[in-house]
Write a protein that holds these residues in place. Structure first.
Motif, PDB file in Angstrom:
ATOM      1  N   UNK A 237       0.870  -1.180   0.000  1.00 25.96           N
ATOM      2  CA  UNK A 237       0.000   0.000   0.000  1.00 25.96           C
ATOM      3  C   UNK A 237       0.905   1.227   0.000  1.00 25.96           C
ATOM      4  N   UNK A 238       0.528   2.275  -0.730  1.00 20.25           N
ATOM      5  CA  UNK A 238       1.394   3.450  -0.797  1.00 20.25           C
ATOM      6  C   UNK A 238       1.024   4.448   0.307  1.00 20.25           C
ATOM      7  N   UNK A 239       0.232   5.456  -0.020  1.00 17.05           N
ATOM      8  CA  UNK A 239      -0.194   6.414   1.014  1.00 17.05           C
ATOM      9  C   UNK A 239      -1.621   6.823   0.709  1.00 17.05           C
ATOM     10  N   UNK A 353      -3.717  -9.995   5.491  1.00 14.95           N
ATOM     11  CA  UNK A 353      -3.465  -9.307   6.759  1.00 14.95           C
ATOM     12  C   UNK A 353      -2.512  -8.131   6.559  1.00 14.95           C
ATOM     13  N   UNK A 354      -1.446  -8.398   5.825  1.00 14.99           N
ATOM     14  CA  UNK A 354      -0.445  -7.342   5.647  1.00 14.99           C
ATOM     15  C   UNK A 354      -1.006  -6.180   4.831  1.00 14.99           C
ATOM     16  N   UNK A 355      -1.800  -6.466   3.838  1.00 16.89           N
ATOM     17  CA  UNK A 355      -2.400  -5.403   3.029  1.00 16.89           C
ATOM     18  C   UNK A 355      -3.260  -4.471   3.898  1.00 16.89           C
ATOM     19  N   UNK A 356      -4.156  -5.059   4.682  1.00 15.58           N
ATOM     20  CA  UNK A 356      -5.059  -4.214   5.479  1.00 15.58           C
ATOM     21  C   UNK A 356      -4.297  -3.434   6.547  1.00 15.58           C
ATOM     22  N   UNK A 357      -3.279  -4.057   7.109  1.00 14.16           N
ATOM     23  CA  UNK A 357      -2.473  -3.350   8.113  1.00 14.16           C
ATOM     24  C   UNK A 357      -1.724  -2.183   7.462  1.00 14.16           C
ATOM     25  N   UNK A 358      -1.157  -2.470   6.290  1.00 12.94           N
ATOM     26  CA  UNK A 358      -0.361  -1.476   5.568  1.00 12.94           C
ATOM     27  C   UNK A 358      -1.215  -0.302   5.092  1.00 12.94           C
ATOM     28  N   UNK A 360      -3.424   1.121   6.667  1.00 12.40           N
ATOM     29  CA  UNK A 360      -3.521   2.069   7.787  1.00 12.40           C
ATOM     30  C   UNK A 360      -2.152   2.661   8.101  1.00 12.40           C
ATOM     31  N   UNK A 361      -1.142   1.805   8.130  1.00  9.74           N
ATOM     32  CA  UNK A 361       0.200   2.260   8.476  1.00  9.74           C
ATOM     33  C   UNK A 361       0.744   3.251   7.442  1.00  9.74           C
ATOM     34  N   UNK A 362       0.429   3.019   6.171  1.00 17.10           N
ATOM     35  CA  UNK A 362       0.936   3.883   5.105  1.00 17.10           C
ATOM     36  C   UNK A 362       0.194   5.213   5.024  1.00 17.10           C
ATOM     37  N   UNK A 363      -0.995   5.256   5.564  1.00 23.83           N
ATOM     38  CA  UNK A 363      -1.807   6.473   5.510  1.00 23.83           C
ATOM     39  C   UNK A 363      -1.228   7.460   6.509  1.00 23.83           C
ATOM     40  N   UNK A 364      -1.115   8.730   6.133  1.00 20.19           N
ATOM     41  CA  UNK A 364      -0.341   9.646   6.967  1.00 20.19           C
ATOM     42  C   UNK A 364      -1.101  10.404   8.052  1.00 20.19           C
ATOM     43  N   UNK A 365      -2.420  10.237   8.162  1.00 18.06           N
ATOM     44  CA  UNK A 365      -3.127  11.011   9.194  1.00 18.06           C
ATOM     45  C   UNK A 365      -3.235  10.260  10.515  1.00 18.06           C
ATOM     46  N   UNK A 366      -2.790   9.023  10.562  1.00 14.80           N
ATOM     47  CA  UNK A 366      -2.856   8.204  11.780  1.00 14.80           C
ATOM     48  C   UNK A 366      -4.254   8.166  12.398  1.00 14.80           C
ATOM     49  N   UNK A 375      -9.931   1.472  11.810  1.00 15.22           N
ATOM     50  CA  UNK A 375     -10.232   0.343  12.711  1.00 15.22           C
ATOM     51  C   UNK A 375     -10.754  -0.851  11.929  1.00 15.22           C
ATOM     52  N   UNK A 376     -11.595  -0.575  10.941  1.00 14.27           N
ATOM     53  CA  UNK A 376     -12.149  -1.656  10.144  1.00 14.27           C
ATOM     54  C   UNK A 376     -11.017  -2.443   9.460  1.00 14.27           C
ATOM     55  N   UNK A 377     -10.033  -1.720   8.905  1.00 10.30           N
ATOM     56  CA  UNK A 377      -8.908  -2.394   8.239  1.00 10.30           C
ATOM     57  C   UNK A 377      -8.083  -3.191   9.253  1.00 10.30           C
TER      58      UNK A 377
END
Ligand code: HEC
Ligand code: HEC
Ligand code: HEC
Ligand code: HEC
Length: 395
Positions: A237-239, A353-358, A360-366, A375-377
């Motif tokens: 996932x990018x951003x 699992x890694x896609x959904x986690x990423x 969120x992690x890749x998105x910059x607004x936390x 939360x859903x992801x």
């Protein structure tokens, strides 16, 4: 010569002269043969220019891996585990892409870093994406300039990144242009293997969601990296700020756009009103926070930080679970006791699992853009992790 004829000739002359002057001006402001730089708009739009330049102040380097020690495991085999910093100001992006330790063989890494690059793609075609990185990098002077968001108009919001226009087609009318303007880069994109050009998986608001994008990536074998410990092929996932903010559960997407929170309207000393072109956190913009008070009559910084803290804690919790699952799967694989058929369903769950986690992690607004979607992801990631652990226990 009769007086009447004289007047006609004179007015014709004046008309031709004014057309000529208009043509010269029009040519200056709408020059299609080259990019008009930010510097050149300075006199005409001093306030936009001045605020735009403030972004060079956003120069703090915060390395992400130090906060998340398990990234080595999650991103094993890819350079993301080692070189990954929090985003900085727009006009540092050319420096950052040049200095990152992540390798970038192709010019397509410059897609979101410079107006000159966008101009090259728009005038020379998509083959620019596959040129050698350094050759193109050396030709770039303009940063993320006015052209990126205004083309050569200097004031009208224009979408210059063709992959966004191409992906959405007719559906582009369902979007707010200010969201699209930022979505040109703050989005989930991939590079097509055959041409190296930037592409988006979705075609409109209906399928602009993490489920659809994951399935598209799987079906089309795109955006993959091979995991260094488990061998699973995983899309990175990018951003996805654009997709997250406009995604299901967003509290504001129907009435606020990116510019409402990240730009805001200011009044200069001489009374001129203008949009603040300092692209940074709304928490540092008193003029923006003033517009939130009707619905949020409390300390905004504290409110936002509480939401972010809860989302980050959950991201760390699920990230740790993901890392544990990856290590378990790697041990199963390395033991040599299990066949590919036995391991494949577990690898599929690892990918999910890694896609959904990423995402969120890749998105910059936390979490600030749309905590419900975050939360859903994270819940989807955890469900896949648990299923993978159960499958391994049953082997
Ligand atoms: C041409 C691509 C591009 C466009 C268009 C773009 N951005 Fe960015 N933005 C970036 C990049 C790249 C970074 C990270 C720069 C770095 O870290 O070197 C960034 C960083 C940011 C940051 C973080 C700055 C900080 O450290 O506080 C914010 C906020 C931001 N952009 C908001 C916006 C908004 C709002 C818009 C639309 C008005 C927008 N961006 C349009 C590419 C773009
Ligand atoms: C990352 C995208 C982006 C960049 C780069 C950018 N602008 Fe803008 N600009 C916008 C958006 C979005 C709006 C509309 C804001 C709104 O509607 O609230 C805007 C509005 C404007 C306007 C209309 C009047 C106003 O202030 O609202 C002018 C003039 C303008 N920009 C000039 C510039 C100049 C000059 C530059 C370069 C120095 C520049 N912009 C760079 C996104 C950008
Ligand atoms: C309702 C207000 C709001 C809207 C609308 C909004 N954002 Fe944000 N955005 C925030 C908040 C709040 C943060 C967290 C800021 C912080 O941590 O200080 C944030 C953070 C960010 C960041 C990370 C900034 C950093 O310093 O790392 C980027 C990039 C960003 N937004 C881009 C966008 C884009 C692109 C859009 C439109 C698709 C958008 N935002 C729409 C409120 C908004
Ligand atoms: C018309 C009302 C309204 C306005 C104006 C408004 N908000 Fe909100 N906002 C809401 C509602 C409703 C929620 C969700 C319930 C809650 O947490 O209060 C929310 C939630 C949020 C969240 C948490 C989002 C999430 O998904 O958890 C942030 C961040 C936020 N607002 C920032 C802003 C900022 C910054 C502004 C000003 C630019 C703003 N809001 C203006 C109504 C509004």
């Amino acid at each position: 010569m009769k007086k009447k004829n004289y007047l006609i000739i004179l007015s014709c002359f004046l008309a031709i002269l004014s057309i000529f002057i208009m043509a010269c001006n029009g040519n200056k402001n709408n020059d299609k043969n080259r990019l008009i730089t930010a510097e050149e708009w300075k006199t005409q739009y001093p306030y936009q220019y001045e605020t735009y330049m403030k972004d060079l102040e956003l120069d703090e380097i915060v390395s992400i891996p130090e906060q998340y020690p398990f990234l080595d495991v999650i991103y094993a085999g890819s350079s993301y585990g080692k070189y990954f910093i929090e985003p900085r100001g727009h006009n540092l992006s050319l420096t950052d892409v040049g200095e990152t330790g992540r390798p970038h063989p192709k010019a397509n890494c410059l897609t979101c870093k410079s107006s000159d690059f966008t101009y090259m793609v728009n005038t020379e075609g998509v083959e620019v994406y596959s040129r050698e990185f350094n050759t193109v990098y050396e030709q770039l002077n303009e940063l993320i300039g006015c052209y990126t968001c205004h083309e050569n108009t200097g004031s009208e919001v224009v979408i210059t990144h063709s992959y966004l226009k191409n992906a959405l087609g007719e559906n582009i009318k369902d979007y707010n242009v200010n969201d699209l303007s930022c979505g040109q880069c703050h989005c989930e994109y991939y590079f097509l293997k055959s041409t190296d050009e930037a592409k988006l998986a979705y075609t409109g608001l209906d399928n602009m969601n993490p489920e659809y994008i994951l399935n598209f990536y799987i079906e089309n074998n795109v955006a993959e990296t091979t995991h260094g410990l488990t061998g699973t092929k995983i899309p990175k996932a990018t951003h996805p700020e654009f997709e997250t903010y406009l995604g299901e559960g967003s509290k504001h997407a129907s009435f606020l756009d990116c510019a409402d929170c990240h730009m805001g309207e200011c009044t200069a000393a001489d009374g001129t009103t203008f949009s603040d072109h300092f692209f940074t956190t709304p928490l540092d913009k008193p003029e923006v926070l003033e517009t939130c008070k009707g619905c949020h009559p409390y300390d905004m910084a504290e409110y936002v930080h509480n939401i972010q803290k809860a989302v980050e804690d959950r991201t760390i919790e699920v990230g740790q679970e993901l890392a544990n699952m990856i290590l378990a799967l790697a041990a199963f694989k390395d033991s040599g006791k299990y066949s590919d058929e036995q391991l494949q369903p577990i690898k599929d769950l690892h990918r999910e699992a890694q896609w959904y986690w990423d995402f969120v992690f890749g998105e910059n607004s936390n979490g600030a853009h749309n905590s419900a979607l975050s939360y859903d992801c994270l819940n989807k990631a955890e469900t896949a992790i648990n299923k993978a652990m159960d499958l391994m226990k049953a082997l």
